[in-house]
Design an enzyme around this catalytic site. Structure first.
Site, PDB file in Angstrom:
ATOM      1  N   ASP A  39       6.291  10.152  -0.341  1.00  0.00           N
ATOM      2  CA  ASP A  39       6.051   8.737  -0.614  1.00  0.00           C
ATOM      3  C   ASP A  39       7.355   8.127  -1.126  1.00  0.00           C
ATOM      4  O   ASP A  39       8.391   8.808  -1.195  1.00  0.00           O
ATOM      5  CB  ASP A  39       4.891   8.557  -1.608  1.00  0.00           C
ATOM      6  CG  ASP A  39       4.082   7.294  -1.288  1.00  0.00           C
ATOM      7  OD1 ASP A  39       4.695   6.201  -1.268  1.00  0.00           O
ATOM      8  OD2 ASP A  39       2.867   7.396  -1.030  1.00  0.00           O
ATOM      9  N   HIS A  61       6.214   3.689   3.007  1.00  0.00           N
ATOM     10  CA  HIS A  61       6.134   4.689   1.925  1.00  0.00           C
ATOM     11  C   HIS A  61       7.232   5.739   2.090  1.00  0.00           C
ATOM     12  O   HIS A  61       7.002   6.933   1.888  1.00  0.00           O
ATOM     13  CB  HIS A  61       4.749   5.342   1.889  1.00  0.00           C
ATOM     14  CG  HIS A  61       3.682   4.426   1.351  1.00  0.00           C
ATOM     15  ND1 HIS A  61       3.509   4.177   0.010  1.00  0.00           N
ATOM     16  CD2 HIS A  61       2.768   3.652   1.974  1.00  0.00           C
ATOM     17  CE1 HIS A  61       2.507   3.321  -0.174  1.00  0.00           C
ATOM     18  NE2 HIS A  61       2.047   2.969   1.019  1.00  0.00           N
ATOM     19  N   GLU A 102       0.154   0.572   4.849  1.00  0.00           N
ATOM     20  CA  GLU A 102       0.958  -0.366   4.058  1.00  0.00           C
ATOM     21  C   GLU A 102       2.415  -0.441   4.529  1.00  0.00           C
ATOM     22  O   GLU A 102       3.315   0.054   3.866  1.00  0.00           O
ATOM     23  CB  GLU A 102       0.878   0.037   2.583  1.00  0.00           C
ATOM     24  CG  GLU A 102      -0.549  -0.074   2.063  1.00  0.00           C
ATOM     25  CD  GLU A 102      -0.720   0.398   0.618  1.00  0.00           C
ATOM     26  OE1 GLU A 102      -1.527  -0.211  -0.098  1.00  0.00           O
ATOM     27  OE2 GLU A 102      -0.056   1.374   0.213  1.00  0.00           O
TER      28      GLU A 102
HETATM   29  C1  ACM Z   1      -3.731   4.061   0.707  1.00  0.00           C
HETATM   30  O1  ACM Z   1      -4.461   4.048  -0.291  1.00  0.00           O
HETATM   31  N1  ACM Z   1      -2.596   3.379   0.729  1.00  0.00           N
HETATM   32  C2  ACM Z   1      -4.088   4.820   1.885  1.00  0.00           C
END
Ligand code: ACM
Length: 521
Positions: free
Chosen positions: A170, A241, A304
């Site tokens: 991440d 991420h 995201e």
């Molecule tokens: C997530 O909670 N961004 C998959």
């Protein structure tokens, strides 16, 4: 009240009978299955009994192909215990149930029990409702030492959960050794400091945080999980991420800036670029991932992904023109497909967060993890795709457990124990053909605010125990009976295992985090 009402998750069918089977020095444990070795090791430690392969009273395990996958039949008589299982995994679950029937002392590592261990007579016929009974563990935001991963796997197995979704990368850290790109861990596996509290409100500490797993560490985790019936599904989250990777290899980014590993929480604008080199880089990363993880299913993330950097990038525009794409969002889909095609050539298929269903055609065999709600899962299932239900409104176990003033760092949706227990993985109104595409459900333990194993215990338990019943047991639920089983029988087992769960009436004083800001939704 039957003596089988101690079992959690609740089994499909039970038939109590009179009498008990006592365990003693002459009890034999037989059957050439991994479950037998597991049970022998656990019960020898807890009971001090030899449980060798010969004796007058037997507990005998065998396979029976007429039973369903992962299912088992456990028959206890006063003189013998017969266990038949549909497969090796079913035998493991029978062994777990048998241990539960022996009481909390059977969960200890030394004999502390003065009375006799005994099993109630009767028959348990059991099988899971869903094939995907998952839990995500985010080891990127806060690294979890390997010994604690083993412990977590033991706890999952005790709840008959079978998929560990390991979120390995991440913005805030890269946790898997990649031999071809060593800076992913020399640089990407640690950050200088962390935000304490919600990303919008918290302050930075001044404490470096880091850690990573070598490939051998991960092979060990995979093998340990497999011996407990658990598949490890690794996640390398792309194309968003990814700030930790960009910090390690700035050429992966869009701006050319030398970024650090991120010290904040939230959605990050820094995403990887769409050059041939970057696609090749991540294909190589996934090559090393498939070398370590035998799982057919590999998670490519895909959640995201802010599009601003691509909107401002001539390289991204050129890629769009080359591919005939009209929006940057389609570029997100294109990137995911580059990974999916590569993995398919290696015999694997992808799971991705539900955004991947919005940004272009899903790759063949792709599984959608429906997290922003249930609708994406419904739509994907109706379109013939497999789905795993993970909606944040119901099964995000990092979210707050109550409105209690002492609830530590209360973020996200209110998800009480009762709420989790009431969650139904097959969305209401879904036709049978689409419902068949629902592989199961998955609980999430994101760790922005779960920085230690103690915090993980608090967030996970006992809600994960309720979740286990949601995905294992028949659909009909009785919340009061569950609560009785939990408080009278299961919490004592968690106590015996040393799990620092949230007490049902609120946190212990030492489980609170006064002054650390959350942000309830
Ligand atoms: C997530 O909670 N961004 C998959």
């Amino acid at each position: 009240m039957s003596p089988f009402d101690v079992l959690l998750p609740r089994p499909a069918e039970v038939e109590p009978a009179d009498g008990v089977f006592p365990l003693g020095p002459a009890t034999a444990l037989i059957g050439s299955l991994p479950a037998v070795e597991w049970l022998r090791a656990e019960l020898r430690a807890a009971t001090g009994l030899p449980l060798t392969e010969s004796g007058v009273a037997v507990i005998a395990f065998s396979l029976d192909a007429s039973l369903p996958a992962e299912g088992y039949r456990l028959e206890i008589t006063p003189t013998a215990v017969w266990i038949r299982a549909g497969d090796e995994t079913g035998a493991l679950y029978a062994a777990q149930s048998l241990r539960q029937l022996l009481g909390p002392a059977a969960f200890r590592r030394s004999p502390v029990h003065s009375g006799q261990f005994e099993l109630p007579c009767g028959v348990v016929l059991d099988r899971p409702r869903f094939g995907w009974r998952g839990c995500l563990l985010d080891v990127a935001r806060h690294f979890l030492p390997r010994s604690d991963v083993f412990r977590f796997l033991d706890l999952m197995a005790a709840h008959k959960l079978n998929v560990l979704h390991l979120h390995l990368t991440d913005d805030q850290g890269w946790r898997m050794e990649i031999e071809r790109y060593p800076r992913l861990t020399t640089i990407g596996a640690w950050r200088e400091r962390s935000t304490v509290g919600h990303g919008k409100l918290g302050a930075l500490d001044n404490r470096p945080h880091g850690g990573y797993y070598t490939k051998d560490d991960l092979r060990e985790i995979v093998a340990y999980a497999s011996a407990r019936g658990i598949t490890v599904v690794p996640e390398i989250d792309v194309p968003g991420h990814t700030q930790a990777a960009i910090a390690a290899y700035p050429e992966l980014g869009n701006t050319g800036d030398q970024l650090g590993v991120w010290t904040g929480w939230g959605i990050n604008p820094n995403v990887v670029n769409v050059s041939d080199e970057t696609v090749k880089f991540f294909r190589t990363v996934f090559d090393e991932v498939v070398e370590v993880f035998p799982s057919e299913i590999i998670c490519v993330g895909g959640d995201e992904v802010p599009l601003d950097q691509w909107s401002a990038s001539p390289q991204a525009r050129a890629r769009m023109a080359e591919q005939g794409l009209t929006t940057e969002a389609q570029l997100h889909g294109w990137f995911i497909r580059q990974m999916a095609v590569h993995l398919a050539e290696r015999g694997r298929r992808i799971i991705g967060w539900d955004e991947i269903a919005e940004v272009g055609d899903l790759p063949p065999g792709a599984i959608v993890a429906s997290w922003r709600g249930e609708q994406a899962g419904v739509d994907a299932a109706r379109a013939g795709h497999q789905v795993v239900m993970c909606p944040e409104q119901h099964v995000y176990l990092d979210h707050r457990q109550s409105d209690h003033p002492g609830e530590p760092i209360p973020v996200g949706y209110l998800s009480t124990l009762a709420d989790v227990y009431a969650y139904e993985p097959v969305p209401a109104g879904l036709e049978a053909s689409a419902a068949a595409q629902v592989l199961g459900a998955q609980a999430q333990l994101w760790t922005e605010h779960l920085d230690t194993p103690r915090r993980l215990d608090y967030a996970a338990f006992p809600r994960l125990s309720a979740f286990a019943e949601v995905v294992w047991s028949p659909a009909e639920r009785d919340p009061e009976a569950f609560l009785r089983r939990l408080s009278d029988h299961h919490l004592p087992r968690l106590d015996a295992l040393g799990v620092e769960y949230r007490p049902l009436d609120g946190p212990h004083p030492w489980q609170t985090r006064p002054g650390v800001p959350g942000l309830p939704r």
